[in-house]
Structures are given as structure tokens and as C-alpha cells.
Design an enzyme around this catalytic site. Structure first.
Site, PDB file in Angstrom:
ATOM      1  N   GLU A  74      42.247  18.475  43.772  1.00  0.00           N
ATOM      2  CA  GLU A  74      41.510  19.594  44.375  1.00  0.00           C
ATOM      3  C   GLU A  74      40.017  19.296  44.518  1.00  0.00           C
ATOM      4  OE1 GLU A  74      43.750  19.883  41.960  1.00  0.00           O
ATOM      5  OE2 GLU A  74      45.151  21.500  42.411  1.00  0.00           O
ATOM      6  N   PHE A 136      50.622  32.310  32.686  1.00  0.00           N
ATOM      7  CA  PHE A 136      50.702  30.888  33.001  1.00  0.00           C
ATOM      8  C   PHE A 136      49.811  30.566  34.205  1.00  0.00           C
ATOM      9  CE2 PHE A 136      52.791  27.400  35.415  1.00  0.00           C
ATOM     10  CZ  PHE A 136      52.476  26.386  34.526  1.00  0.00           C
ATOM     11  N   GLN A 137      49.019  29.525  34.087  1.00  0.00           N
ATOM     12  CA  GLN A 137      48.059  29.090  35.113  1.00  0.00           C
ATOM     13  C   GLN A 137      47.112  30.215  35.526  1.00  0.00           C
ATOM     14  OE1 GLN A 137      50.193  26.932  38.264  1.00  0.00           O
ATOM     15  NE2 GLN A 137      49.835  25.052  37.109  1.00  0.00           N
ATOM     16  N   LYS A 186      49.140  36.629  43.513  1.00  0.00           N
ATOM     17  CA  LYS A 186      50.435  36.287  44.108  1.00  0.00           C
ATOM     18  C   LYS A 186      51.125  37.498  44.730  1.00  0.00           C
ATOM     19  CE  LYS A 186      54.458  33.451  43.289  1.00  0.00           C
ATOM     20  NZ  LYS A 186      55.216  32.603  42.399  1.00  0.00           N
ATOM     21  N   MET A 495      22.167   3.129  38.363  1.00  0.00           N
ATOM     22  CA  MET A 495      20.972   3.947  38.206  1.00  0.00           C
ATOM     23  C   MET A 495      20.674   4.195  36.734  1.00  0.00           C
ATOM     24  SD  MET A 495      18.473   5.210  39.764  1.00  0.00           S
ATOM     25  CE  MET A 495      18.563   5.744  41.467  1.00  0.00           C
TER      26      MET A 495
END
Lengths: 591, 198
Positions: A74, A136-137, A186, A495
Site C-alpha cells: 500500500e 479484526f483489521q 463495510k 547522505m
């Protein structure tokens, strides 16, 4: 309207005049897809999951007009959307699932927030009745992203979905652009409502600023007329507003030299005699000297970042400051200014153009030319493969007609210093947040945006950052994008190594990447790309020639550059801007 | 740094650097302090989920002080009215106002500090007192026009309303007694006049 005409119209006209209840019911998923189509979305960078599975199912059924790009992480998706947005000027769209899908987007959202990139990120969410139950999630996406978004929405009712999408794109695109998160539970995706995409959007408490205040513009014009040593300090806002050409015209008319920020690169052609290049920590000596000596700094769509100003008390000590910006919160944030002009940069430049007069500034331009001669932007050519040579060769190969997407660190600064940008939107980088792993996915997104135009897209990376989102190489290969991926491989976090060498007595703590670096050629081949390696400065051009022969998949070029090369000039962190370390002078001389 | 070199550095400021420091309300001399003021700001926000969060989050996100915040209904049922009390130099206060304004949820932001305005705060104080002490206590709170809102055999609860200074004075006097609990509402504020009356 007569009664008869009215009834005739309702009988024949389909969608336009139907009241909400007449329309057929659609699921939230379908409403979302239709809304994206109505918004003119071309690409959605996304990754499915449990909370958004219904949206993906509808996408399969409806075959929408936009193309969905399945990214492999993602974060890569958000950077790809950023790259697409920066290259095209359109809004980038991301679709991910709840919980980890949303948290993986956080870096990209924060990056877009810092760099004013228009994104709309749709995140799945657990059903509304489970919110707050540690389902969940589940993740409080709105809470997590609150301080890194321009605005965010939790859609609680399917009847509000289409209008919310409209608002989200409006907010992301207008004013000072930024990321907007739309959280979609959902059950809202599954619920049904009539679909109607509103044509107009009204948000109380949000208005888009246009022209600048006439009195302020007049005051600015007077200040310009009175100035002996004026200097344009141009930032990314100029490119965002589409004002780059106007700025160029204004600079030519008034003979005022132009320095740009990292994000301002491309807003004014660096090949122009009035250009003094980039300013700031790794800006040119002559740009920083110009800043320290100017009597009038005209900041255009720039935000006085600490990487530009260094020690702010000592910055531009003789300058009165005009600041043109669309974001009120940017005015006098870091440094009080003498003449703020709140407005769309492009419009304000138009207003200013009418009021300013040509002037002879040869003394001031001569002084800058002398500084340029005193300490030009150069690097050593001693037979070793140096990264600057690669960047210059890329410039030569493309004649500047390419979109260059750099990562973060030394490669970013060399990419900024040695490419000599001439077009707006030809330089993309993660400037504000400094996100390693930005370049490869952002270049992929830019390449999707440039697919129809056919413009080359070059991703410049270090060997550190490129691995942070390397998984997107497979996506670029699957879509046959002719991406040119350049790795300036010095086997170090360059760097950090540079700071360790200069400021930490050469204690190279955990910056050597040699033990963990892969064989980049094999890695490229494993992803279905072409891998090339170059170790000799004499082979740089032939390597690029070979890479440009390939047009049906990405090419990864592993340039084995020397480890010790440092980015100069450099203003040490927190130092005054004229206290620079340059390639010509040793640090001792400058201290 | 010795005072002498400090003085010298301040003298070396260019006119522009002096202007910037004055505009920001920052100290000019090294041993001076920034001129920090307390500001009362009223904000109208949309009555939506998360709007109040965004306002308070702004203060922690940007490192601004937030002394008190009150929130409640306003004239318009779709909007809530906040009164914020914050401190900072001129540059910081200007930033607070601009950042508040740039939130999508806010429709009106007003700094009342330099306007002619009224401020009120409500305070409840619970004091332990037996029946024998009650009369003496009641005559003291009478001075502050405090109301008794509850009496139990062992305690009295007072309500007092007024500007913050009066509340502070009342609580100060009550400290001579056995104060068990104090609850303050934080300030609410409003301009004295309508916007067009000047």
C-alpha cells in the site's frame, strides 16, 4: 413551466430530473465506482482486502472506465498516486483495505501532506456497529491520519457517499492541494441508495482563494521598482498553480534573477541566464550568496522551509520580503514578511505583470555572475565513476525532455543539482517528508500518467532507498512500462555517511550496506526487467544507450559509483546560509 | 556568552532583522524575554464527528499552548461554539488563528483579546462544613454572590459565576476552609457589541 410541459418532461427525461427516490438503488460499492468515473479518474492504485472486497467485486462486474493498478504494497500505491499526481497535475487515487492497509498508507499520506500533493485515499473500515470494538483489521484510520491530511471523512451513511467523494476530490485539488482520506465502513459499502453525483460542491468553512488583494499587489510592485538587488525565490506552489510560464515572463520583463527551491525546480529554465539554480542546504554557492545580499526577496509559492533558510535569524538579513502564497497559514509562519499577498500564484503573477516596469539590473546580475565564477557547481573528473557524471549523462541522453523522479539522500541532491531542469513537472521528489523508497513507485505512477504522452520517466535512486519499495518493479514490468531505474550504488547510506564523515569524526555507524545489498542485475531480471551494470565512467553513455533501446519493460541500471563522493556545496544544519562548505574550499576555510 | 558580546550582537542586527523580531513579538536583546500574551479566541465549528478533535489536535500537532477550551451549542444547531484560551508571542498567536482558519470544519475564528468583550466562567466548589460552621461560611460567599446549589449534613456546594479574576479570588478565600472539590468550566467569551456597531 406549464403543467403539461412539466409532466411531459418527467415522463421522458431519464436521470437528470428524477428525484432521488425515482432512481434505481445501487450498492455503496457501485456508487463509489460510478463516482470515480464521474470524477474522471484514470488510475486507481490499490490493494484488496476483507473490508473492501465488495468494491473489488463490483469493479470486476462493472468494468469501470478507470484502470485499477494492483500494487504490491500500500505504501507503493500511495507513492505511485503521488507520482501520477505530480507528473500530470491531476488528483491521485488510492484504494486500500482497513487496518494494515490503511496504516501502510500513512507514510505516503504524510508525504503528500508535506509536499502539497492532491490525493484521495479510500480506506476500508470495519462495519459501523463494530467500530471501537477492536474488531479484526480495525484501525482508527481517521484518528491516525488526522494530523497528516488536509481533511478526512468517515462515511456513516450510504446516501452521503457520492457527495463525500465529490467533496474529497474538491478539497484535494483546490487551494493548497493535499491528501484527503475517505474511510468506508463495510456495511456502508453494502447498503443501497440511489446514485446521483452532484455537480457542485458547497463546503461551509472552505473557500478557494483566487486573485490577490489589489493594494498589496500595488505595494509589491512599488517595492520591486524601488529595489536595487531583487531576487525571485520560487517554490513548488508556482508549478502547482500553473504559473511557471508567467513567472518566466515576469522575470524576463524585470530582469530579476531566479532561485528555486527543490520543489521549484523546473518552474524557471535553469539554462536561462537569469537562473541562479537551487538555494538552501545543498543549493549553489551563488544562489545562497544572492539570498544573503538581496534587498528584496520575492517568495513565490514557497514556504521558507528550514532546509532552505538554515539558521533563520541569519537568513536574508538585508531583504524586505514579498510572499505570494495561497495558504494563509504559510504567511509569516517561519519568518515575518513585509508584504504578504494571499492568492493563487498564477493569478497574482498576472496582476503583478501589469504593474511592473523593465529595469536595468546589470550591476546586480554582474555581481551574481562573479559569484558563479568564484564557485561554480562542479565535481572532480579523475577517472573514477562519480554519480554526478551519471546525472549529467542522463540530461544529455534526454535533452531534459523527461520526468525525473529522485529518491532521498545524496542521489536526490545530485539529481537536483546536475540535471538542469527546464520544464515544470519534470522533477519529482519527496522534499518535505524525505521518504526513502519514494522514487521507484512514484516514477511508476508518473509513467502511468505519461503513458499516452510517451515522455521518458527516470527514477534516480540510491542503493539504500531503492530496496524500500522494490516490490513495485514487478508491477511496472507487468504493465510493460519503459521505466528507467537508475541506482547510484555506493554501497552506503550515502547522505548519512557524509554527515558521519563531516560531523561525527568518520564513525560510520550502521551505514555500510555492502553486506546486505543484493545483486541488482539479478534482482531486476527476477522481476522481469532488464538489468545493466556499469563500473567504468567510460561506459556510462553506452549503458544509457542500451537502456533506451528497451521500450517494453523497465530497465534497472546499477552504477557502481565511488563511496567517498559527497554532496557540495553544503550548509551544515543550523548554520547561517553563507557559511557553506563547498567543493572548492575545505571545511576549515569556511568555518 | 557574556553580556557585552550579547549586547554587541544585538546591535549588529540589520534593520530587516529588527523588523522581523518586532513583528514576531520576539526579544530584541538576548537577556530579554519574548512578549507573550494570553488570548481569548472564539471559534465556530461544524457539529460533526471529529471536528472538535481536529481543533484540539491542532494545538498539540503545532506545539501551541492551550490553557482552556469550552465547547457547547451555538445559535445555529448545526454549529458548535468554542472558546479557547491560548498564550504566545505575536507570531505564534497569528499562526494559531491562521491554522484554525484553515481547518475545513471551522467557519469563524475570532480573536477577542483586543476587542471590547465580556468573559464569564462558572465554578463549583464543594466545602466540608458542619451545621455549626454553615452560617459563617454563607456570609462569606454572599460577598461573591455565590449560590448554594447543594447542602448535605457535612458539606456545602457553591456555584459562582464571573470573570476569571473573580473566580480565582473566590477560590482563594475558600482555601481558608476545608475545600474538597473544585470544578471550573473554563472561559466563555463574546463581543459586547454587534459586528456593525462601532
Amino acid at each position: 413551466m406549464s403543467q403539461q410541459a412539466h409532466t411531459a418532461q418527467t415522463a421522458t427525461a431519464p436521470s437528470a430530473d428524477m428525484t432521488a427516490t425515482d432512481r434505481p438503488l445501487a450498492t455503496g460499492a457501485e456508487i463509489l465506482i460510478r463516482s470515480l468515473e464521474a470524477e474522471g479518474v484514470e488510475y486507481v492504485f490499490g490493494h484488496p482486502g476483507g473490508a473492501v472486497i465488495a468494491i473489488y467485486d463490483e469493479m470486476h462486474r462493472l468494468q469501470p472506465s478507470f484502470e485499477h493498478i494492483l500494487v504490491r504494497h500500500e505504501q507503493g500505491g500511495t507513492h505511485a498516486a503521488e507520482g501520477y499526481a505530480k507528473a500530470t497535475g491531476k488528483v491521485g487515487t488510492v484504494l486500500v483495505t482497513s487496518g494494515p492497509g490503511a496504516t501502510n498508507c500513512v507514510t505516503g499520506i504524510a508525504d503528500a501532506y508535506m509536499d502539497s500533493i492532491p490525493l484521495v485515499v479510500f480506506t476500508g473500515q470495519v462495519p459501523t456497529h463494530l467500530i471501537g470494538n477492536d474488531a479484526f483489521q480495525e484501525c482508527d484510520t481517521i484518528g491516525v491520519t488526522r494530523s497528516i491530511t488536509k481533511h478526512s471523512f468517515l462515511v456513516r451513511d450510504v446516501t452521503e457517499l457520492a457527495a463525500t467523494v465529490k467533496k474529497a476530490y474538491h478539497l484535494a485539488r483546490t487551494g493548497r492541494p493535499g491528501p484527503v482520506v475517505v474511510d468506508l465502513p463495510k456495511d456502508v459499502i453494502a447498503a443501497r441508495a440511489p446514485f446521483h453525483y452532484p455537480e457542485n460542491v458547497q463546503i461551509r468553512g472552505y473557500s478557494v482563494i483566487g486573485r490577490g488583494n489589489v493594494d498589496q499587489v500595488r505595494k509589491a510592485a512599488d517595492m520591486i521598482a524601488a529595489s536595487k538587488k531583487p531576487l525571485f525565490y520560487v517554490g513548488g506552489g508556482t508549478i502547482i498553480s500553473g504559473g511557471a510560464e508567467k513567472l518566466t515572463a515576469l522575470a524576463h520583463k524585470t530582469s530579476i534573477p531566479v532561485t528555486t527551491t527543490l520543489h521549484g525546480l523546473g518552474s524557471f529554465p535553469e539554462t536561462d541566464p537569469l537562473s541562479v539554480g537551487m538555494l538552501g542546504m545543498h543549493g549553489t554557492w551563488y544562489a545562497n550568496m544572492a539570498v544573503q545580499n538581496t534587498d528584496l526577496l520575492i517568495a513565490v509559492g514557497a514556504r521558507f522551509d528550514d532546509r532552505v533558510t538554515g539558521k533563520i535569524e541569519a537568513w536574508a538579513p538585508h531583504a524586505r520580503i514579498i510572499h505570494i502564497d495561497i495558504d494563509p497559514a504559510c504567511i509569516s509562519k517561519n519568518i515575518p514578511v513585509d508584504c504578504p499577498i494571499l492568492g493563487d500564484v498564477s493569478m497574482v503573477l498576472d496582476q503583478l505583470e501589469e504593474l511592473v516596469q523593465p529595469a536595468d539590473r546589470s550591476d546586480w546580475l554582474g555581481q551574481i555572475a562573479a559569484w558563479r565564477e568564484e564557485c561554480p557547481l562542479i565535481f572532480e573528473r579523475d577517472g573514477a565513476l562519480r554519480p554526478q557524471q551519471v546525472v549529467q549523462a542522463l540530461r544529455g541522453k534526454t535533452n531534459g525532455e523527461a520526468v525525473v523522479v529522485t529518491d532521498v539522500g545524496q542521489n536526490q541532491m545530485w539529481g537536483a543539482q546536475f540535471f538542469s531542469y527546464v520544464h515544470p513537472r519534470s522533477h519529482i521528489t519527496s522534499g518535505g517528508l524525505g521518504t526513502m523508497g519514494f522514487s521507484l513507485p512514484a516514477a511508476m505512477g508518473a509513467a502511468f500518467g505519461m503513458r499516452t504522452i510517451g515522455r521518458d520517466v527516470i527514477s534516480i535512486n540510491g542503493d539504500g532507498g531503492v530496496l524500500m519499495n522494490i516490490q513495485e518493479l514487478g508491477v511496472a514490468a507487468a504493465h510493460k512500462l519503459p521505466l528507467k531505474v537508475v541506482i547510484l550504488n555506493n554501497n552506503f547510506l550515502g547522505m548519512v555517511r557524509q554527515w558521519q564523515e563531516l560531523f561525527h569524526e568518520e564513525r560510520y555507524s550502521h551505514t555500510n550496506l555492502e553486506p546486505t545489498n543484493p545483486d541488482f542485475v539479478k534482482l531486476a531480471e527476477a522481476f522481469g526487467c532488464v538489468g545493466l551494470q556499469c563500473t567504468d565512467p567510460a561506459d556510462v553513455d553506452s549503458t544509457l544507450d542500451a537502456a533506451w533501446e528497451i521500450t517494453d519493460r523497465p530497465v534497472v541500471m546499477d552504477f557502481r559509483v565511488i563511496t567517498e563522493e559527497k554532496v557540495f556545496p553544503m550548509v551544515p544544519a543550523g548554520a547561517a546560509t553563507d557559511n557553506m562548505i563547498t567543493a572548492q574550499f575545505s571545511p576549515e576555510d569556511c568555518a | 556568552m557574556t553580556t557585552d558580546t550579547a549586547q554587541q550582537e544585538s546591535i549588529e542586527l540589520t534593520p530587516q532583522q529588527l523588523f522581523r523580531k518586532q513583528a514576531a513579538g520576539e526579544a530584541i536583546l538576548p537577556n530579554e524575554e519574548d512578549s507573550v500574551h494570553r488570548h481569548v479566541i472564539t471559534v465556530l465549528i461544524d457539529d460533526t464527528i471529529g471536528a472538535l478533535n481536529r481543533v484540539t489536535n491542532l494545538f498539540s500537532q503545532r506545539g501551541f499552548n492551550l490553557e482552556s477550551v469550552t465547547v457547547g451549542e451555538s445559535k445555529d444547531p448545526t454549529q458548535r461554539r468554542l472558546t479557547l484560551v491560548t498564550t504566545g508571542n505575536d507570531r505564534i498567536i497569528a499562526q494559531v488563528l491562521r491554522q484554525l482558519n484553515s481547518l475545513v470544519d471551522t467557519t469563524e475564528v475570532e480573536d477577542l483579546t483586543r476587542e471590547d468583550h465580556v468573559e464569564r466562567e462558572l465554578c463549583l466548589v464543594k466545602v466540608r462544613s458542619s451545621a455549626t460552621e454553615r452560617t459563617a461560611l454563607l456570609s462569606v460567599v454572599e460577598v461573591f454572590r455565590a449560590n448554594v446549589v447543594n447542602i448535605t449534613p457535612d458539606s456545602l456546594t457553591f456555584e459562582v459565576t464571573g470573570p476569571t479574576a473573580k473566580i480565582n479570588a473566590f477560590i482563594g478565600v475558600m482555601k481558608d476552609y476545608d475545600v474538597r472539590e473544585v470544578a471550573r468550566s473554563g472561559r466563555v467569551a463574546m463581543r459586547r457589541r454587534l459586528a456593525f456597531e462601532h
